[in-house]
Design a protein around this motif. Structure first.
Motif, PDB file in Angstrom:
ATOM      1  N   ALA A  82       8.479   4.615   3.632  1.00  0.00           N
ATOM      2  CA  ALA A  82       7.253   5.147   3.036  1.00  0.00           C
ATOM      3  C   ALA A  82       7.484   6.436   2.263  1.00  0.00           C
ATOM      4  CB  ALA A  82       6.215   5.380   4.133  1.00  0.00           C
ATOM      5  N   GLY A  83       8.724   6.927   2.267  1.00  0.00           N
ATOM      6  CA  GLY A  83       9.042   8.104   1.469  1.00  0.00           C
ATOM      7  C   GLY A  83       9.272   9.383   2.236  1.00  0.00           C
ATOM      8  N   CYS A  84       9.294   9.301   3.567  1.00  0.00           N
ATOM      9  CA  CYS A  84       9.503  10.497   4.377  1.00  0.00           C
ATOM     10  C   CYS A  84      10.982  10.849   4.501  1.00  0.00           C
ATOM     11  CB  CYS A  84       8.966  10.283   5.797  1.00  0.00           C
ATOM     12  SG  CYS A  84       7.194  10.089   5.931  1.00  0.00           S
TER      13      CYS A  84
ATOM     14  N   MET B  47       0.836  -1.199   0.000  1.00  0.00           N
ATOM     15  CA  MET B  47       0.000   0.000   0.000  1.00  0.00           C
ATOM     16  C   MET B  47       0.870   1.248   0.000  1.00  0.00           C
ATOM     17  SD  MET B  47      -2.632   1.412   2.949  1.00  0.00           S
ATOM     18  CE  MET B  47      -3.753   0.031   2.836  1.00  0.00           C
ATOM     19  N   ASP B  48       0.550   2.175  -0.870  1.00  0.00           N
ATOM     20  CA  ASP B  48       1.191   3.485  -0.863  1.00  0.00           C
ATOM     21  C   ASP B  48       0.547   4.304   0.250  1.00  0.00           C
ATOM     22  OD1 ASP B  48       2.163   6.021  -1.251  1.00  0.00           O
ATOM     23  OD2 ASP B  48       1.667   6.133  -3.382  1.00  0.00           O
ATOM     24  N   LEU B  49       1.327   4.696   1.247  1.00  0.00           N
ATOM     25  CA  LEU B  49       0.785   5.394   2.407  1.00  0.00           C
ATOM     26  C   LEU B  49       0.573   6.884   2.172  1.00  0.00           C
ATOM     27  CD1 LEU B  49       2.778   3.650   5.288  1.00  0.00           C
ATOM     28  CD2 LEU B  49       0.531   3.053   4.349  1.00  0.00           C
ATOM     29  N   GLY B  50       0.943   7.375   0.998  1.00  0.00           N
ATOM     30  CA  GLY B  50       0.738   8.782   0.695  1.00  0.00           C
ATOM     31  C   GLY B  50       1.635   9.711   1.485  1.00  0.00           C
ATOM     32  N   LEU B  51       2.821   9.242   1.838  1.00  0.00           N
ATOM     33  CA  LEU B  51       3.728  10.023   2.678  1.00  0.00           C
ATOM     34  C   LEU B  51       4.974  10.519   1.951  1.00  0.00           C
ATOM     35  CD1 LEU B  51       3.574   7.967   6.019  1.00  0.00           C
ATOM     36  CD2 LEU B  51       2.358  10.087   5.426  1.00  0.00           C
ATOM     37  N   THR B  52       5.074  10.274   0.682  1.00  0.00           N
ATOM     38  CA  THR B  52       6.243  10.723  -0.062  1.00  0.00           C
ATOM     39  C   THR B  52       6.386  12.238   0.028  1.00  0.00           C
ATOM     40  OG1 THR B  52       6.049   8.886  -1.623  1.00  0.00           O
ATOM     41  CG2 THR B  52       7.352  10.784  -2.324  1.00  0.00           C
TER      42      THR B  52
END
Length: 259
Positions: free
Chosen positions: A30-32, A1-6
């Motif tokens: 997650a991209g943070c 799942m892409d957590l939308g945190l990029t």
């Protein structure tokens, strides 16, 4: 799942080992951009580099004592803005409540209640203004199921939970959430240290003490830090905006209640 945190920026307190490090790692994955914190500069630099190498994320090492205003300012000032704050701090040592003097009492309340509150105060208005914020407070399973000898830890963390419960409702309209993760027995240095102490007191081997502890958990095992980190990352995700003011107990079924 892409957590939308990029592209988001996360500050994770006490993140050089154990559950804090697991949270920092999963948020980085997650991209943070992740601010890695501890008290010792060499250790913080090393762990930040390891997390960056493992995830490809940007990490910012910050050595700071968060129980001081100077340390808090250094942590929050290390990045331009804070989208995610993970409050984490070690608890007071196991001791009979009669042995807790005034200084120990104040130190425990500072570390496990006052410091997290001050950090929330430092970031929440910016989160409200930007219409996004995720605050996760790592407390303890003992908040729901008190353990004799951990009274100071349980009390201070329960106080934090009660204090921020109203705050969570006051900022929910701005897509800012405040939640609590309550760990049970996870395979960390702290757990292994407790097992060694318990083995000495019981006159058994560390392996036997560990096996006895596992047998008391319905899942029949200790939690893995990565599992905890994944739960933290989800609570910080774009998809978790309707979850706020909640205490998520992660203990393999040890707590016998239904609420």
């Amino acid at each position: 799942m892409d957590l939308g945190l990029t592209g988001r920026t996360a500050v994770v307190c006490a993140s050089t080992r154990g559950l804090g490090r697991a949270c920092a790692t999963e948020l980085a994955r997650a991209g943070c951009t992740v601010v890695v914190n501890g008290r010792t500069a060499a250790t913080v630099d090393e762990v930040a580099a390891e997390i960056a190498a493992a995830t490809g994320a940007r990490t910012v090492p910050v050595a700071a004592d968060l129980d001081t205003p100077e340390g808090q300012d250094r942590l929050l000032g290390a990045v331009e803005q804070v989208d995610i704050l993970v409050n984490n701090n070690g608890g007071p040592p196991l001791r009979d409540f009669r042995e807790i003097d005034h200084d120990a009492l104040m130190a425990g309340v500072t570390a496990n209640m006052a410091t997290p509150i001050r950090l929330v105060q430092g970031v929440v208005d910016g989160m409200v203004e930007r219409r996004f914020g995720r605050i996760v407070n790592i407390t303890s399973g003992s908040v729901k199921s008190p353990i004799a000898g951990l009274d100071l830890s349980s009390g201070a963390r329960a106080g934090l939970t009660g204090f921020l419960a109203g705050v969570a409702r006051s900022v929910a309209h701005a897509n800012v959430t405040i939640n609590f993760l309550l760990p049970g027995a996870f395979d960390t240095d702290r757990l292994r240290s407790a097992q060694a102490r318990g083995a000495r007191e019981q006159g058994v081997s560390i392996e036997e003490a560990a096996e006895r502890a596992r047998a008391r958990i319905p899942a029949r095992r200790f939690g893995e830090p990565a599992e905890f980190g994944a739960a933290c990352a989800f609570l910080c995700s774009a998809q978790a905006g309707f979850i706020t003011g909640q205490s998520l107990l992660i203990d393999g079924g040890s707590f016998p209640g239904v609420l």
